[in-house]
Design a protein around this motif. Structure first.
Motif, PDB file in Angstrom:
ATOM      1  N   VAL A 164      12.383   9.676 -14.720  1.00 38.62           N
ATOM      2  CA  VAL A 164      11.360  10.236 -13.229  1.00 38.62           C
ATOM      3  C   VAL A 164      11.228   9.223 -12.165  1.00 38.62           C
ATOM      4  O   VAL A 164      11.159   7.983 -12.640  1.00 38.62           O
ATOM      5  CB  VAL A 164      10.427  11.110 -13.846  1.00 38.62           C
ATOM      6  CG1 VAL A 164      10.337  11.943 -14.664  1.00 38.62           C
ATOM      7  CG2 VAL A 164       9.773   9.833 -14.855  1.00 38.62           C
ATOM      8  N   GLY A 165      11.166   9.507 -11.429  1.00 40.07           N
ATOM      9  CA  GLY A 165      10.145   8.314  -9.929  1.00 40.07           C
ATOM     10  C   GLY A 165      11.915   8.145  -9.865  1.00 40.07           C
ATOM     11  O   GLY A 165      12.666   8.280  -9.983  1.00 40.07           O
TER      12      GLY A 165
ATOM     13  N   MET B 247       6.598   6.963  -3.705  1.00 47.36           N
ATOM     14  CA  MET B 247       5.338   8.514  -4.568  1.00 47.36           C
ATOM     15  C   MET B 247       5.049   9.291  -4.731  1.00 47.36           C
ATOM     16  O   MET B 247       5.152  10.256  -5.977  1.00 47.36           O
ATOM     17  CB  MET B 247       4.286   6.881  -4.566  1.00 47.36           C
ATOM     18  CG  MET B 247       2.456   7.584  -5.671  1.00 47.36           C
ATOM     19  SD  MET B 247       1.033   7.194  -4.517  1.00 47.36           S
ATOM     20  CE  MET B 247       1.043   7.821  -2.575  1.00 47.36           C
ATOM     21  N   ASN B 248       4.996   9.954  -4.002  1.00 45.36           N
ATOM     22  CA  ASN B 248       4.801  11.487  -3.237  1.00 45.36           C
ATOM     23  C   ASN B 248       6.093  12.699  -4.124  1.00 45.36           C
ATOM     24  O   ASN B 248       5.891  12.959  -5.271  1.00 45.36           O
ATOM     25  CB  ASN B 248       4.424  11.866  -2.297  1.00 45.36           C
ATOM     26  CG  ASN B 248       3.987  10.910  -1.813  1.00 45.36           C
ATOM     27  OD1 ASN B 248       2.158  10.957  -1.629  1.00 45.36           O
ATOM     28  ND2 ASN B 248       3.799  10.150  -0.817  1.00 45.36           N
TER      29      ASN B 248
ATOM     30  N   ASN C 143       1.264  -1.977  -0.201  1.00 48.25           N
ATOM     31  CA  ASN C 143      -0.041   0.162  -0.043  1.00 48.25           C
ATOM     32  C   ASN C 143       1.105   1.153  -0.413  1.00 48.25           C
ATOM     33  O   ASN C 143       1.936   1.384   0.201  1.00 48.25           O
ATOM     34  CB  ASN C 143      -0.509  -0.053   1.170  1.00 48.25           C
ATOM     35  CG  ASN C 143      -2.169  -1.079   1.569  1.00 48.25           C
ATOM     36  OD1 ASN C 143      -1.499  -2.255   0.501  1.00 48.25           O
ATOM     37  ND2 ASN C 143      -2.976  -0.631   1.321  1.00 48.25           N
ATOM     38  N   LEU C 144       0.415   1.926   0.294  1.00 52.95           N
ATOM     39  CA  LEU C 144       1.283   3.932  -0.764  1.00 52.95           C
ATOM     40  C   LEU C 144      -0.052   4.374   0.499  1.00 52.95           C
ATOM     41  O   LEU C 144      -0.793   4.431   1.002  1.00 52.95           O
ATOM     42  CB  LEU C 144       0.692   3.951  -1.735  1.00 52.95           C
ATOM     43  CG  LEU C 144       1.780   3.124  -2.758  1.00 52.95           C
ATOM     44  CD1 LEU C 144       0.797   3.220  -4.607  1.00 52.95           C
ATOM     45  CD2 LEU C 144       3.602   2.954  -2.718  1.00 52.95           C
ATOM     46  N   GLY C 145       1.040   5.824   0.648  1.00 55.66           N
ATOM     47  CA  GLY C 145       0.500   7.032   1.575  1.00 55.66           C
ATOM     48  C   GLY C 145       0.601   8.256   0.710  1.00 55.66           C
ATOM     49  O   GLY C 145       1.536   8.864   0.523  1.00 55.66           O
ATOM     50  N   LEU C 146      -0.532   8.449   0.346  1.00 50.68           N
ATOM     51  CA  LEU C 146      -0.586   8.795  -0.537  1.00 50.68           C
ATOM     52  C   LEU C 146      -0.315  10.786   0.651  1.00 50.68           C
ATOM     53  O   LEU C 146      -1.913  10.761   1.356  1.00 50.68           O
ATOM     54  CB  LEU C 146      -2.111   9.850  -1.488  1.00 50.68           C
ATOM     55  CG  LEU C 146      -2.320  10.698  -2.098  1.00 50.68           C
ATOM     56  CD1 LEU C 146      -0.822  10.587  -3.049  1.00 50.68           C
ATOM     57  CD2 LEU C 146      -3.500  10.738  -2.839  1.00 50.68           C
TER      58      LEU C 146
END
Length: 460
Positions: A310-311, A325-326, A59-62
């Motif tokens: 990028v990323g 991710m952010n 999971n990811l924390g936006l």
């Protein structure tokens, strides 16, 4: 076989390698500028495969940076509908006590938990809905000509090869980027990667038999400990996706969790309240693969006006600050802004790297530091006292005091600026504490002197 643009299509053309988080959002941004975009991805279409089939369902924390980048292209509302708000951490201490630590002092200072695969599917749908955007799944990069620029790609299903020309090649193919390797080949390039000697497994806290969460849902759950760390992100169906972090080797490590008895004994010793929440704990620990974590620092990120990274291809970081991710989404926004600000694309790519790389290098440092904090300190009274003091000062002096975590997660303050400001605040707090101690000591000395003087004057 060579794929060339139609002579009647005079739009700028981009080829993006990688259809993950950064690549798919980059496609949205470039299409919004009127570019024709072809995206090549080695894996299958994430919309057609079961969640987590590729081993990346974590999971990811936006947070604020990612939310801003999504808002700019009108995708934030759709993503938030698929997320669960996390208002703070629930810390499950090794002694069995449970405490809640809010993320901030204001109601909007929260994170949003979202499944990686579901988020990627939203981004791919949004990009594909743009005119001139095409996704090609099941294709692998095997060559890059950075001067043309062009890429050579192979379809995995039948070995068909194509050479695809473009005006810009975007490398968004992750921490072990093939674009980056080809970009740097024969160049004076810098590259370092550091593997953590801990790995991770993904586990599950399912909803109960009535479909209700077994623990408080709107929070990130953390099980810290000397020999391991586990975190759990909430899902919209009432379950939580857990990530168990352990050393690869050692007396208490993944290497020793080889039987049901060793798994149960480890959890009972280190995470005493977790076992009853996880009906398939033993099966998942023994059956699920162990992932690895790497930090990547590299330069350059670009070649003239023709290739850019990028990323994670540019700056992979450990996951412990929740900013991978952010930061990748913020790359897409900043790249778009630089293309706006510079008519010359080479100058735009140079400005993008100059504005991002110093800060993502700092993010790598912050992510490493937060690993130690989550594992060793977050459950200790001193940590709670310091966090409470940070929040109190932020309430009393909002224009002058902002906790580091707040700056990183809940603002878009560049990472290096956030760390520098936090350092100044820490020095001020230590100075105030020292000054307070000196003042207290002086007061006690004065009181003692007065007492002696009084006794002498009274003849006692």
């Amino acid at each position: 076989m060579t794929a060339t643009p139609s002579p009647t299509d005079r739009r700028d053309r981009a080829v993006i390698i990688g259809a993950g988080l950064a690549g798919s959002l980059a496609a949205v941004y470039l299409a919004r500028r009127g570019w024709a975009v072809d995206v090549y991805e080695r894996r299958d279409d994430p919309r057609l495969t079961p969640a987590g089939a590729a081993g990346r369902s974590i999971n990811l924390g936006l947070s604020a940076r990612g939310m801003r980048a999504l808002q700019e292209v009108g995708l934030l509302a759709d993503v938030l509908k698929r997320s669960v708000p996390m208002r703070g951490r629930v810390v499950h201490s090794p002694d069995g006590t449970v405490s809640f630590q809010p993320y901030g002092v204001h109601g909007h200072q929260i994170l949003h938990s979202v499944l990686r695969d579901e988020l990627i599917a939203v981004l791919v749908d949004a990009a594909e809905a743009q005119p001139g955007v095409r996704f090609h799944f099941g294709w692998r990069l095997h060559g890059l000509d950075r001067e043309v620029p062009s890429v050579a790609v192979t379809r995995l299903a039948d070995g068909t090869t194509e050479e695809v020309t473009a005006d810009l090649v975007v490398g968004a193919d992750g921490a072990f980027s093939a674009v980056r390797q080809q970009l740097h080949h024969g160049q004076r390039a810098n590259h370092s990667q550091e593997f953590l000697d801990w790995g991770y497994k993904e586990l599950t806290i399912p909803a109960d038999d009535n479909g209700q969460p077994r623990v408080r849902l709107e929070a990130l759950h953390v099980w810290p400990g000397e020999h391991g760390l586990m975190v759990a992100h909430p899902n919209v169906d009432g379950s939580l996706t857990c990530t168990l972090f352990l050393p690869f080797e050692g007396p208490q490590s993944f290497a020793t969790l080889t039987t049901p008895d060793t798994v149960r004994a480890f959890f009972r010793q280190n995470f005493p309240d977790a076992e009853e929440l996880m009906p398939r704990l033993v099966e998942e620990v023994l059956e699920h693969p162990t992932g690895q974590m790497v930090t990547v620092r590299t330069s350059p990120w670009r070649h003239t006006d023709r290739v850019v990274l990028v990323g994670d291809a540019a700056h992979a970081v450990y996951p412990f600050y929740g900013q991978g991710m952010n930061a990748s989404f913020e790359d897409c926004l900043v790249l778009d802004q630089c293309l706006d600000q510079h008519a010359d694309r080479g100058a735009a790519l140079a400005a993008y790297e100059a504005s991002r790389r110093p800060h993502t290098d700092v993010l790598a440092e912050l992510s490493t530091r937060n690993f130690v904090e989550l594992r060793d300190r977050v459950h200790r009274p001193a940590y709670a006292l310091r966090a409470g003091a940070d929040r109190l000062l932020s309430r009393l002096l909002p224009a002058y005091w902002t906790p580091l975590y707040t700056m990183v997660a809940h603002t878009t303050t560049p990472y290096a600026e956030a760390l520098a400001r936090s350092g100044r605040q820490d020095r001020l707090l230590r100075g105030a504490a020292t000054g307070g101690a000196l003042a207290l000591g002086a007061g006690l000395l004065w009181a003692a002197t007065r007492s002696v003087s009084t006794r002498r004057s009274s003849g006692r």
